[in-house]
Each structure stands twice: as C-alpha cells, then as structure tokens.
Design an enzyme around this catalytic site. Structure first.
Site, PDB file in Angstrom:
ATOM      1  N   ASN A  26      11.010  78.027  -1.138  1.00  0.00           N
ATOM      2  CA  ASN A  26      12.436  77.789  -1.409  1.00  0.00           C
ATOM      3  C   ASN A  26      12.569  77.509  -2.904  1.00  0.00           C
ATOM      4  O   ASN A  26      11.570  77.224  -3.578  1.00  0.00           O
ATOM      5  CB  ASN A  26      12.991  76.663  -0.513  1.00  0.00           C
ATOM      6  N   ASN A  75      12.190  69.931  11.093  1.00  0.00           N
ATOM      7  CA  ASN A  75      12.001  71.351  11.381  1.00  0.00           C
ATOM      8  C   ASN A  75      11.088  71.634  12.572  1.00  0.00           C
ATOM      9  O   ASN A  75      10.822  72.791  12.880  1.00  0.00           O
ATOM     10  CB  ASN A  75      11.446  72.069  10.141  1.00  0.00           C
ATOM     11  N   ARG A 141      17.017  80.918   6.733  1.00  0.00           N
ATOM     12  CA  ARG A 141      15.825  80.674   7.549  1.00  0.00           C
ATOM     13  C   ARG A 141      16.029  81.082   9.012  1.00  0.00           C
ATOM     14  O   ARG A 141      15.252  81.823   9.561  1.00  0.00           O
ATOM     15  CB  ARG A 141      15.446  79.181   7.503  1.00  0.00           C
ATOM     16  N   HIS A 170      18.775  75.186   4.326  1.00  0.00           N
ATOM     17  CA  HIS A 170      18.846  74.665   5.701  1.00  0.00           C
ATOM     18  C   HIS A 170      20.205  73.982   5.837  1.00  0.00           C
ATOM     19  O   HIS A 170      20.677  73.351   4.879  1.00  0.00           O
ATOM     20  CB  HIS A 170      17.772  73.591   5.951  1.00  0.00           C
ATOM     21  N   ASP A 172      20.954  71.221   7.125  1.00  0.00           N
ATOM     22  CA  ASP A 172      20.940  69.774   6.875  1.00  0.00           C
ATOM     23  C   ASP A 172      20.849  69.424   5.392  1.00  0.00           C
ATOM     24  O   ASP A 172      20.808  68.252   5.026  1.00  0.00           O
ATOM     25  CB  ASP A 172      19.846  69.071   7.704  1.00  0.00           C
ATOM     26  N   ALA A 258       9.869  69.560  -2.781  1.00  0.00           N
ATOM     27  CA  ALA A 258       9.557  70.521  -1.704  1.00  0.00           C
ATOM     28  C   ALA A 258      10.836  71.042  -1.082  1.00  0.00           C
ATOM     29  O   ALA A 258      10.800  71.866  -0.167  1.00  0.00           O
ATOM     30  CB  ALA A 258       8.702  69.851  -0.639  1.00  0.00           C
ATOM     31  N   CYS A 264      15.368  65.426   6.388  1.00  0.00           N
ATOM     32  CA  CYS A 264      14.278  66.352   6.725  1.00  0.00           C
ATOM     33  C   CYS A 264      13.015  65.623   7.141  1.00  0.00           C
ATOM     34  O   CYS A 264      12.176  66.191   7.828  1.00  0.00           O
ATOM     35  CB  CYS A 264      13.873  67.190   5.526  1.00  0.00           C
TER      36      CYS A 264
END
Ligand code: ARG
Length: 281
Positions: A26, A75, A141, A170, A172, A258, A264
């Site tokens: 990402n 995830n 994704r 994502h 979230d 990250a 997350c």
C-alpha cells in the site's frame, strides 16, 4: 424482548513481536523507512492497556515469524454472531496469515466460514456494520462481488462503497461507525455516489479533516462512548467531545508506516459498538 445484558467487550490483538515493513502493498509502506520494533511494541502495549482500562477483555493471538502484518487482526475476517468469515487476502504475503487466524477461531469455539474461490475480502478492514447495514469498501482490496455474497449468505443489507484513493485502501481507514446512526468519515476517500449512500443511510455523519484523516483519525476503536484513536488529531478530539464521546489519543505512528492504526490492530469478537446484531442477539 427481554432487555439485553451488557457483556464485556472482547477484542483480538496480536503483539508486534515480528512486526516490520518487509514488503510494500500500500502507498504507506516503504521498506527503506522501516518501523522501530521497540517503539512499536511500546505503542501497541499502550493501546492494549488503554483498552483493558476501558474494561475490554483483550485476547492475544501468538505472533508468528515471517508474518509482519499479523498484528492487523482487523483483517483476519468478518464477525457475525458466533460466525467468523475468514478473509481472502488480495496479496499472497498476507494470505499466509489465514491459516493462523482460522486455527485460533476454530480453537476458540467460533464457526469458521469461507468465501467462494477467487473472491477477495479483507474482513473487518473492509466491512463495518452501522446499525443493521453492512457498509463495505471495494476496489482496492476487497471485491464488490464478495460483499454481495456476504450480504446474501448472512441475510444482511450490504451497501458497497467504492474506495477511490489508494491511501485509504481499506474502509476502516476512512469510515468509522460510532453508533447505529452516527459515523466518522473522510469524504474525499469516496466518490460522489458513495458519499450519497453514506449521507442517505447514516443520519449523523461526522467528517474528519484531511490532515487528521492522513493521521488515520478514522481508524478508531469504539468502546461504548469512548473512541480511541491516533495522536495529533486535535480537531477530531474536539468534535468527538461535542458529539458526546470521550476521545483518547494513543500514539501509533510506527503502525502508520504499514498503513494501519488503532482499529486495524483490533478485531471486535462480540460485535462492533454500532452493529445492531450485537444488541439484538
Ligand atoms: N500492511 C497492511 C496491509 O497493507 C496494513 C493493514 C491495515 N489494516 C486495516 N484494517 N486497515 O494489508
């Protein structure tokens, strides 16, 4: 219906013992700008202690060497009652996490479910209940088809939202339900249609400003009336207080490297605060 008894919130986390920036999947990740493991551990411990202080029962998954992103338990999959729908990750480097997550859920009494082949779905990172409705992010994704399949499989209304900005890959990272009728969002992460869907279905939408969205302000953990989010989001903190929430900041910058933050790093096992099924049993 008898009044529901409030149960202790349960959250799954994984210590960052083997966390690091080992690949780039990402726009936040850059191998030459690695994470400081010791600092990451301290930040993660602070988040864990904050949640425990709020009365959360934090369950810990055993970290595994070679799986640096296993810390991002959001995830692992998607929760619905006692059912755990295992993610199908888009990238092979993360798909290796699935057997570890599946084993944990099977051992802890959950029913482990799987998607049909060839459909990507990255779990609670891309699908969030707000009231009765499952809001679902696709394109970066997860696949729209996977979200549609989940809606039919579980018999819930699912509204797919296209994620148009790769930094907010994502759901979230740009959307956070606080209650069945209240959510935080970063409007620019969606197209006009997605914004309209959100505006139509959620009576109280609280926008997060761009700089704070880039600090992952939307990636917050909600426990009752408390919202735990990354540090240096002053405007978000004020807005939350005005809306009747307590805001707690925890610096999680090592995880920003990250492409992750508070939300997350957690997976709610007993249903997100805003999910109606949590209350209706
Ligand atoms: N490096 C991880 C990835 O790109 C970060 C995942 C963050 N998780 C989340 N739910 N937003 O997959």
């Amino acid at each position: 219906m008898p009044p529901s008894t409030p149960t202790r919130p349960r959250i799954l986390m994984c210590p960052p013992t083997h966390y690091g920036i080992e690949y780039e999947i990402n726009p936040w990740m850059n191998r030459s700008h690695g994470a400081e493991r010791e600092l990451a551990i301290r930040q993660w411990e602070t988040l864990r202690a904050t949640l425990v202080g709020l009365g959360v029962d934090v369950q810990e998954l055993t970290p595994q060497p070679g799986l640096p992103d296993l810390v991002f338990t959001a995830n692992a999959g998607l929760m619905f009652h006692n059912r755990f729908l295992s993610s199908r990750f888009k990238h092979d480097v993360r798909a290796r996490e699935s057997p570890v997550f599946d084993a944990w859920f099977a051992e802890h009494g959950f029913t482990v479910e799987h998607l049909p082949n060839e459909m990507f779905h990255e779990g609670a990172g891309d699908a969030l209940f707000c009231g009765e409705t499952l809001f679902a992010g696709y394109r970066q994704r997860s696949d729209a088809a996977a979200h549609q399949w989940v809606g039919e499989h579980w018999g819930v209304r699912c509204l797919p939202l296209e994620l148009v900005n790769p930094r907010f890959y994502h759901l979230d990272t740009c959307f956070c339900p606080l209650a069945p009728d209240v959510a935080l969002y970063f409007p620019e992460a969606f197209d006009a249609y997605g914004r309209r869907v959100l505006e139509t279905h959620i009576p109280r939408l609280i926008p997060v400003v761009e700089v704070e969205a880039h600090r992952f302000g939307c990636n917050a953990v909600v426990v009752g009336n408390t919202v735990v989010h990354n540090s240096r989001c002053p405007q978000l903190a004020v807005t939350l207080r005005e809306a009747g929430y307590q805001s707690i900041e925890v610096e999680l910058d090592e995880f920003l490297k990250a492409g992750g933050s508070a939300k997350c790093l957690t997976l709610r096992l007993d249903g997100e605060e805003a999910a109606s099924w949590k209350r209706n049993g």
